[in-house]
Design a protein around this motif. Structure first.
Motif, PDB file in Angstrom:
ATOM      1  N   VAL A  96      40.213   1.904  53.616  1.00  0.00           N
ATOM      2  CA  VAL A  96      41.799   1.597  54.248  1.00  0.00           C
ATOM      3  C   VAL A  96      42.679   0.882  53.154  1.00  0.00           C
ATOM      4  CG1 VAL A  96      43.848  -0.090  56.211  1.00  0.00           C
ATOM      5  CG2 VAL A  96      40.836   1.213  56.405  1.00  0.00           C
ATOM      6  N   GLU A  97      42.385   0.258  52.489  1.00  0.00           N
ATOM      7  CA  GLU A  97      42.861  -0.473  51.184  1.00  0.00           C
ATOM      8  C   GLU A  97      43.264   0.207  50.243  1.00  0.00           C
ATOM      9  OE1 GLU A  97      41.470  -5.261  50.764  1.00  0.00           O
ATOM     10  OE2 GLU A  97      40.046  -3.705  49.645  1.00  0.00           O
ATOM     11  N   LEU A  98      42.256   0.954  50.167  1.00  0.00           N
ATOM     12  CA  LEU A  98      42.324   2.256  48.911  1.00  0.00           C
ATOM     13  C   LEU A  98      43.725   3.155  48.942  1.00  0.00           C
ATOM     14  CD1 LEU A  98      42.343   3.453  46.144  1.00  0.00           C
ATOM     15  CD2 LEU A  98      40.802   4.993  47.396  1.00  0.00           C
ATOM     16  N   THR A  99      43.981   3.273  50.859  1.00  0.00           N
ATOM     17  CA  THR A  99      44.915   4.189  51.412  1.00  0.00           C
ATOM     18  C   THR A  99      45.979   3.849  51.435  1.00  0.00           C
ATOM     19  OG1 THR A  99      43.036   5.141  52.414  1.00  0.00           O
ATOM     20  CG2 THR A  99      45.330   5.628  53.261  1.00  0.00           C
ATOM     21  N   VAL A 100      46.014   2.139  51.699  1.00  0.00           N
ATOM     22  CA  VAL A 100      47.721   1.472  51.564  1.00  0.00           C
ATOM     23  C   VAL A 100      48.504   1.191  50.870  1.00  0.00           C
ATOM     24  CG1 VAL A 100      48.431  -0.586  52.975  1.00  0.00           C
ATOM     25  CG2 VAL A 100      46.339   0.134  54.023  1.00  0.00           C
ATOM     26  N   CYS A 101      47.051   0.850  49.657  1.00  0.00           N
ATOM     27  CA  CYS A 101      47.944   0.953  48.650  1.00  0.00           C
ATOM     28  C   CYS A 101      47.894   1.916  47.772  1.00  0.00           C
ATOM     29  CB  CYS A 101      47.531  -0.032  47.466  1.00  0.00           C
ATOM     30  SG  CYS A 101      46.500  -1.981  47.759  1.00  0.00           S
ATOM     31  N   GLY A 102      47.606   3.321  47.964  1.00  0.00           N
ATOM     32  CA  GLY A 102      47.872   4.427  47.508  1.00  0.00           C
ATOM     33  C   GLY A 102      49.091   4.834  48.153  1.00  0.00           C
ATOM     34  N   MET A 103      49.202   4.575  49.718  1.00  0.00           N
ATOM     35  CA  MET A 103      50.573   4.668  50.491  1.00  0.00           C
ATOM     36  C   MET A 103      51.933   4.312  49.675  1.00  0.00           C
ATOM     37  SD  MET A 103      50.298   7.653  51.727  1.00  0.00           S
ATOM     38  CE  MET A 103      51.894   7.059  53.762  1.00  0.00           C
ATOM     39  N   ILE A 104      51.824   2.916  49.650  1.00  0.00           N
ATOM     40  CA  ILE A 104      52.583   2.383  48.927  1.00  0.00           C
ATOM     41  C   ILE A 104      53.475   2.730  47.789  1.00  0.00           C
ATOM     42  CG2 ILE A 104      53.603  -0.237  47.893  1.00  0.00           C
ATOM     43  CD1 ILE A 104      51.382  -1.942  50.333  1.00  0.00           C
ATOM     44  N   VAL A 105      52.839   3.025  47.091  1.00  0.00           N
ATOM     45  CA  VAL A 105      52.750   3.893  45.629  1.00  0.00           C
ATOM     46  C   VAL A 105      53.258   5.210  45.377  1.00  0.00           C
ATOM     47  CG1 VAL A 105      52.126   4.664  43.465  1.00  0.00           C
ATOM     48  CG2 VAL A 105      51.114   2.096  43.919  1.00  0.00           C
ATOM     49  N   ALA A 106      52.747   6.197  47.016  1.00  0.00           N
ATOM     50  CA  ALA A 106      53.595   7.100  46.979  1.00  0.00           C
ATOM     51  C   ALA A 106      54.413   6.866  47.345  1.00  0.00           C
ATOM     52  CB  ALA A 106      52.143   7.915  47.905  1.00  0.00           C
ATOM     53  N   GLY A 152      33.937   3.373  49.441  1.00  0.00           N
ATOM     54  CA  GLY A 152      34.393   3.932  50.912  1.00  0.00           C
ATOM     55  C   GLY A 152      34.138   4.591  51.501  1.00  0.00           C
ATOM     56  N   LEU A 153      34.654   4.944  52.573  1.00  0.00           N
ATOM     57  CA  LEU A 153      33.678   5.947  53.940  1.00  0.00           C
ATOM     58  C   LEU A 153      33.500   6.805  53.233  1.00  0.00           C
ATOM     59  CD1 LEU A 153      32.284   4.912  56.282  1.00  0.00           C
ATOM     60  CD2 LEU A 153      34.546   6.004  57.561  1.00  0.00           C
ATOM     61  N   ALA A 154      34.794   7.606  52.660  1.00  0.00           N
ATOM     62  CA  ALA A 154      34.578   9.132  51.916  1.00  0.00           C
ATOM     63  C   ALA A 154      33.361   9.017  51.083  1.00  0.00           C
ATOM     64  CB  ALA A 154      36.091   9.344  51.823  1.00  0.00           C
ATOM     65  N   ASN A 155      33.023   8.308  50.167  1.00  0.00           N
ATOM     66  CA  ASN A 155      31.938   8.323  49.572  1.00  0.00           C
ATOM     67  C   ASN A 155      30.608   8.344  50.015  1.00  0.00           C
ATOM     68  OD1 ASN A 155      30.673   8.951  46.828  1.00  0.00           O
ATOM     69  ND2 ASN A 155      31.772   6.017  46.269  1.00  0.00           N
ATOM     70  N   ARG A 156      30.976   7.642  51.169  1.00  0.00           N
ATOM     71  CA  ARG A 156      29.837   7.493  52.017  1.00  0.00           C
ATOM     72  C   ARG A 156      29.373   9.041  52.475  1.00  0.00           C
ATOM     73  NH1 ARG A 156      24.819   7.574  53.811  1.00  0.00           N
ATOM     74  NH2 ARG A 156      23.977   6.217  54.865  1.00  0.00           N
ATOM     75  N   LEU A 157      30.614   9.232  52.811  1.00  0.00           N
ATOM     76  CA  LEU A 157      30.072  10.745  53.635  1.00  0.00           C
ATOM     77  C   LEU A 157      29.871  11.893  52.756  1.00  0.00           C
ATOM     78  CD1 LEU A 157      31.147  12.824  55.437  1.00  0.00           C
ATOM     79  CD2 LEU A 157      33.392  12.839  55.079  1.00  0.00           C
ATOM     80  N   TYR A 158      30.721  11.233  51.345  1.00  0.00           N
ATOM     81  CA  TYR A 158      29.817  12.515  50.371  1.00  0.00           C
ATOM     82  C   TYR A 158      28.168  12.752  50.391  1.00  0.00           C
ATOM     83  CZ  TYR A 158      29.246  14.395  45.745  1.00  0.00           C
ATOM     84  OH  TYR A 158      28.622  15.142  44.933  1.00  0.00           O
ATOM     85  N   GLU A 159      27.955  11.137  50.551  1.00  0.00           N
ATOM     86  CA  GLU A 159      26.791  11.241  50.057  1.00  0.00           C
ATOM     87  C   GLU A 159      25.861  11.742  50.940  1.00  0.00           C
ATOM     88  OE1 GLU A 159      25.898   7.037  49.957  1.00  0.00           O
ATOM     89  OE2 GLU A 159      27.284   6.340  47.633  1.00  0.00           O
ATOM     90  N   ALA A 160      26.130  11.408  52.206  1.00  0.00           N
ATOM     91  CA  ALA A 160      25.566  12.048  53.809  1.00  0.00           C
ATOM     92  C   ALA A 160      25.158  13.264  53.569  1.00  0.00           C
ATOM     93  CB  ALA A 160      25.982  11.147  55.023  1.00  0.00           C
TER      94      ALA A 160
END
Length: 342
Positions: free
Chosen positions: A107-117, A294-302
């Motif tokens: 969530v933090e990465l997404t929000v900050c990335g969206m603000i920049v974008a 983050g959760l996406a990285n955890r999905l990649y590991e799974a």
């Protein structure tokens, strides 16, 4: 009830009824694809050289010895109880616990990335559209094409090599200093928890660790917003009411910022919302490239571990996020523009 309210209500109900169908479709596709791909989760857990009896006992324990249809029906029954299952690789850890541990970082990465974008994309697009057929317009088009075409993993690695390895300006591979205690709060969001506890040092440290991955993600996504804003703003600036505003002597800057940009942003809001939902649903390349927890990285590991319950549970969770946000955007657009309902 007016015809407009009735149409809006019908549209909302229709979208709400379609959401479970979308989630069910995604769930079914993920369930079948996981079992169609090569590899055995039991081998991933016990190793390829484990005794056959131990492997068979593990399959019975996990329910993998049952027919595919029975496995699918059992899985749907668990979903109806909001039971996303437990990890095979980390015994005893439920999927909901994994979500609680890793989703705040996403969530933090997404929000900050969206603000920049948003800041970069809307700013460059508006500047390019306000100076048609100029070097600024050409530069805006070039910016949109380049940022849209650059692969995320390549761009992320280049920025890490330059700013983290060579210049040592930014850290990588973690969300907070390993030897420091992160902010402790009810949300798990370090930025928000540090503000709630008035720990501005922790807030600045969290932003520092977020800077490089969020800038990378935001710059690449900003190209999509730039192109949408530039095209829609150009069309809006050619409208009759804009020409009338110019004839009344309203400054060009005020025309662009107050009158034209507001109307040009209506289709852009849809793209913003869907992009935000997709990023929450897993900016996998960004998180894996930066080793972001983050959760996406955890999905990649799974996926690498063939951890069926975690992959299925996270995909359902991501599908729910996308469904909720897309429905909210559709309802907002339908409320603003009555033509969408017909």
């Amino acid at each position: 009830m007016s015809s407009r309210s009735a149409a809006l209500r019908y549209y909302v109900v229709t979208r709400l009824l379609l959401a479970p169908l979308m989630i069910l479709t995604i769930t079914t596709v993920v369930f079948l694809l996981l079992r169609a791909t090569p590899g055995d989760p039991v081998d991933a857990l016990l190793g390829a050289r484990a005794p056959a009896a131990a492997k068979e006992a593990m399959r019975v324990q996990l329910g993998l010895d049952q027919p595919l249809l029975i496995q699918y029906l059992n899985y749907l029954g668990d979903l109806l109880r909001l039971d996303l299952g437990s990890s095979l690789a980390t015994q005893g850890q439920t999927v909901w616990q994994i979500i609680g541990a890793h989703f705040p970082a996403t969530v933090e990465l997404t929000v900050c990335g969206m603000i920049v974008a948003t800041l970069v994309g809307v700013g460059v697009g508006a500047l390019a559209a306000s100076r048609p057929n100029s070097p600024l317009d050409a530069g805006g088009r070039l910016f949109g094409i380049i940022t849209y075409a650059i692969p995320m993993y390549w761009f992320g690695m280049i920025l890490q090599l330059i700013f983290a390895v060579q210049l040592r300006w930014f850290p990588i591979g973690t969300r907070y200093p390993l030897r420091a205690t992160p902010p402790d709060g009810p949300t798990g969001l370090y930025l928000l928890d540090s503000l709630l506890s008035l720990d501005f040092g922790a807030f600045a440290t969290t932003l520092y660790y977020l800077a490089l991955p969020s800038l990378t993600l935001g710059i690449l996504i900003s190209g999509v917003f730039e192109r949408m804003v530039r095209v829609n703003l150009k069309q809006t600036l050619a409208a009759d009411y804009v020409e009338a505003a110019r004839a009344r002597g309203i400054p060009e800057r005020r025309i662009v910022m107050v009158h034209a940009l507001k109307n040009a942003m209506i289709p852009v809001i849809t793209i913003l919302g869907l992009t935000f939902a997709a990023m929450l649903g897993g900016a996998v390349l960004t998180e894996v490239t930066f080793s972001w927890p983050g959760l996406a990285n955890r999905l990649y590991e799974a996926i690498s571990q063939r951890d069926y319950p975690v992959v299925q549970g996270l995909m359902v969770f991501f599908a729910m996020i996308v469904a909720v946000i897309s429905i909210a955007i559709d309802i907002l657009n339908a409320y603003i523009d009555p033509r969408i309902r017909y």
